[in-house]
Scaffold this motif. Structure first.
Motif, short mmCIF file in Angstrom:
data_model
loop_
_atom_site.label_atom_id
_atom_site.label_comp_id
_atom_site.label_asym_id
_atom_site.label_seq_id
_atom_site.Cartn_x
_atom_site.Cartn_y
_atom_site.Cartn_z
N ASN A 177 0.93 -1.28 -0.10
CA ASN A 177 -0.01 0.02 0.15
C ASN A 177 0.87 1.43 0.07
O ASN A 177 1.61 1.17 1.11
N GLY A 178 0.82 2.12 -1.11
CA GLY A 178 1.40 3.28 -1.09
C GLY A 178 1.44 4.39 0.02
O GLY A 178 2.25 4.89 0.58
N TYR A 179 0.25 4.35 0.53
CA TYR A 179 -0.18 5.17 1.63
C TYR A 179 0.70 4.61 2.82
O TYR A 179 1.31 5.64 3.62
N LEU A 180 0.62 3.46 3.13
CA LEU A 180 1.54 2.92 4.30
C LEU A 180 3.05 3.30 4.23
O LEU A 180 3.50 3.63 5.12
N GLY A 181 3.39 3.19 3.03
CA GLY A 181 4.88 3.41 2.59
C GLY A 181 5.29 4.67 2.80
O GLY A 181 6.17 5.30 3.41
N LEU A 182 4.28 5.87 2.52
CA LEU A 182 4.66 7.09 2.54
C LEU A 182 4.60 7.62 4.10
O LEU A 182 5.38 8.44 4.64
N VAL A 183 3.42 6.98 4.95
CA VAL A 183 3.58 7.19 6.21
C VAL A 183 4.98 6.70 7.00
O VAL A 183 5.63 7.37 7.81
N SER A 184 5.39 5.45 6.55
CA SER A 184 6.72 5.04 7.10
C SER A 184 8.00 6.00 6.87
O SER A 184 8.64 6.16 7.66
N VAL A 185 7.98 6.54 5.68
CA VAL A 185 8.91 7.38 5.21
C VAL A 185 8.94 8.52 5.92
O VAL A 185 9.81 9.13 6.76
N THR A 186 7.66 9.07 6.14
CA THR A 186 7.54 10.31 6.92
C THR A 186 8.02 10.29 8.58
O THR A 186 8.68 11.00 8.99
N PHE A 187 7.56 9.18 9.22
CA PHE A 187 7.92 8.85 10.47
C PHE A 187 9.61 8.48 10.58
O PHE A 187 10.34 9.06 11.38
N PHE A 188 10.13 7.92 9.51
CA PHE A 188 11.56 7.57 9.63
C PHE A 188 12.32 8.97 9.55
O PHE A 188 13.49 9.25 10.19
N ILE A 189 11.90 9.80 8.53
CA ILE A 189 12.44 11.21 8.58
C ILE A 189 12.41 11.82 9.73
O ILE A 189 13.26 12.56 10.15
N LEU A 190 11.22 12.07 10.17
CA LEU A 190 11.11 12.77 11.47
C LEU A 190 11.94 12.25 12.67
O LEU A 190 12.56 13.02 13.41
N ILE A 191 11.94 10.81 12.85
CA ILE A 191 12.49 10.34 14.23
C ILE A 191 14.13 10.62 13.87
O ILE A 191 14.67 10.59 14.83
N THR A 192 14.63 10.23 12.56
CA THR A 192 15.85 10.04 12.48
C THR A 192 16.57 11.69 12.43
O THR A 192 17.52 11.91 13.06
N LEU A 193 15.94 12.69 11.82
CA LEU A 193 16.39 14.12 11.76
C LEU A 193 16.33 14.57 13.39
O LEU A 193 17.27 15.18 13.70
N LEU A 194 15.15 14.59 13.83
CA LEU A 194 15.13 15.13 15.19
C LEU A 194 15.97 14.49 16.27
O LEU A 194 16.53 15.26 17.07
N THR A 195 15.86 13.06 16.27
CA THR A 195 16.89 12.62 17.28
C THR A 195 18.43 12.73 16.99
O THR A 195 19.18 13.13 17.87
N SER A 196 18.73 12.72 15.59
CA SER A 196 19.96 12.92 15.24
C SER A 196 20.46 14.28 15.54
O SER A 196 21.53 14.52 15.86
N PHE A 197 19.88 15.43 15.20
CA PHE A 197 20.10 16.55 15.07
C PHE A 197 20.17 17.15 16.64
O PHE A 197 21.31 17.59 17.08
#
Length: 356
Positions: A177-197
């Protein structure tokens, strides 16, 4: 028990030593402290490429194993299970070879840094030692070699597999499901950028303070042992212990402040991750109810997501640790570069032209 006997322990060591032959295969190399610390990686770049490739393959495969089992069970295909087992065995053999190669690299890099640092401090003019603390020198040398290896291991064994696993999981979700993939990418970017920064800011802001506190602690403990007779003869034991306690307390207080700063970032990352599991789980349940996928596949997809994505929570911690390790390595290289110089020949191969 037989394993507690010295004869068995000696025989066990000799057996492993003769099999792995680390001593014969370990080759040290020169370290130029005037160059950036990452030049050291280039000395063993092909081994690191092999290690990273192995970790990428294994992270990709392990992320898809739950889904593979789900497909095998739902379609009742025994041969799929056979493929999974042989895939596990093959990748594990490759990974053991990579780990062995990494063991050699660890010994060579850490040993080379330690030997080259010792060589420098033994040949530099004694006058430069007179104004420096021996304890601080020992602390920097130990931290430099240790942190270099820790940093490379964190990058190879934690950051890269975590990112690859999450990418694999995201592609799997996109397939269903493309929508679930988009949600996963969004959370990945948020968690990675925020925690790493924020972990980078936390570590970068406090690591120099920690290095200073750690070296004062290391300096006084080393000097206490060297000057034991003098301390006792001047009846300064109580004052020395009090001063040592103050420095030890300050060192670990600084370390705990760094740790708790990172722990607060981890808390917010976990909250985001819990939300992502709920959203993905809800989306998969919706697909099962609509008959797009069956319940077995739906279950394995959410298990695949959780097993492949949970490590993302540690990426902020790892970035913070890598930042701290880089600072320790750079600190050693800068310290040696600015420590002093050799003005006369010491070793058999030294010449006036080389020194000047």
């Amino acid at each position: 028990m037989f394993w507690q006997k010295k004869e068995f322990q000696e025989a066990y060591f000799d057996t492993l030593n003769n099999f792995f032959k680390f001593n014969k295969r370990t080759h040290f190399f020169e370290i130029d402290f005037s160059k950036p610390w990452w030049y050291t990686i280039l000395k063993r770049k092909f081994r690191y490429i092999f290690l990273v490739s192995s970790e990428v393959l294994q992270a990709t495969f392990e992320s898809l194993v739950p889904l593979g089992f789900g497909i095998a069970i739902s379609q009742q295909k025994m041969e799929y299970l056979t493929y999974i087992i042989f895939g596990y065995i093959g990748l594990e053999i490759i990974n053991r070879l990579a780990v062995y190669s990494n063991g050699l690299t660890i010994a060579e890099v850490q040993g080379s840094i330690a030997l080259e640092a010792q060589n420098f401090f033994l040949t530099v003019d004694p006058i430069f030692h007179s104004t420096k603390s021996s304890g601080a020198i020992v602390s920097k040398m130990q931290a430099g070699g240790r942190e270099f290896i820790m940093m490379m291991n964190m990058i190879c064994f934690q950051i890269i597999p975590t990112v690859i696993s999450y990418i694999t999981v995201t592609l799997t979700l996109i397939y269903f499901n493309g929508y679930l993939g988009l949600v996963s990418v969004t959370f990945f970017i948020l968690i990675t950028l925020l925690t790493s920064f924020f972990r980078y800011i936390n570590s970068n802001s406090l690591v120099k303070k920690w290095i200073g506190a750690r070296e004062k602690y290391a300096a006084i403990t080393t000097e206490n042992l060297i000057q034991n007779s003098h301390i006792r003869s001047t009846f300064a034991t109580i004052e020395t212990i009090q001063r040592t306690e103050k420095l030890v307390r300050n060192a670990y207080n600084t370390r705990n402040i760094m740790f708790m700063g990172g722990a607060m970032v981890t808390f917010f990352a976990r909250m985001l991750y819990i939300v992502s599991v709920f959203v993905i789980g809800y989306g998969i349940l919706d697909l099962v109810q609509k008959g797009v996928i069956n319940s077995v596949i739906g279950t394995t997809v959410i298990i695949t997501y959780m097993s492949g994505s949970r490590q993302i929570l540690r990426i902020g911690d790892t970035v913070g640790d890598v930042t701290e390790s880089m600072a320790n390595i750079a600190d050693l290289f800068q310290f040696i570069t600015n420590f002093g110089k050799q003005s006369f020949p010491v070793l058999s191969g030294d010449t006036i032209d080389q020194i000047q």
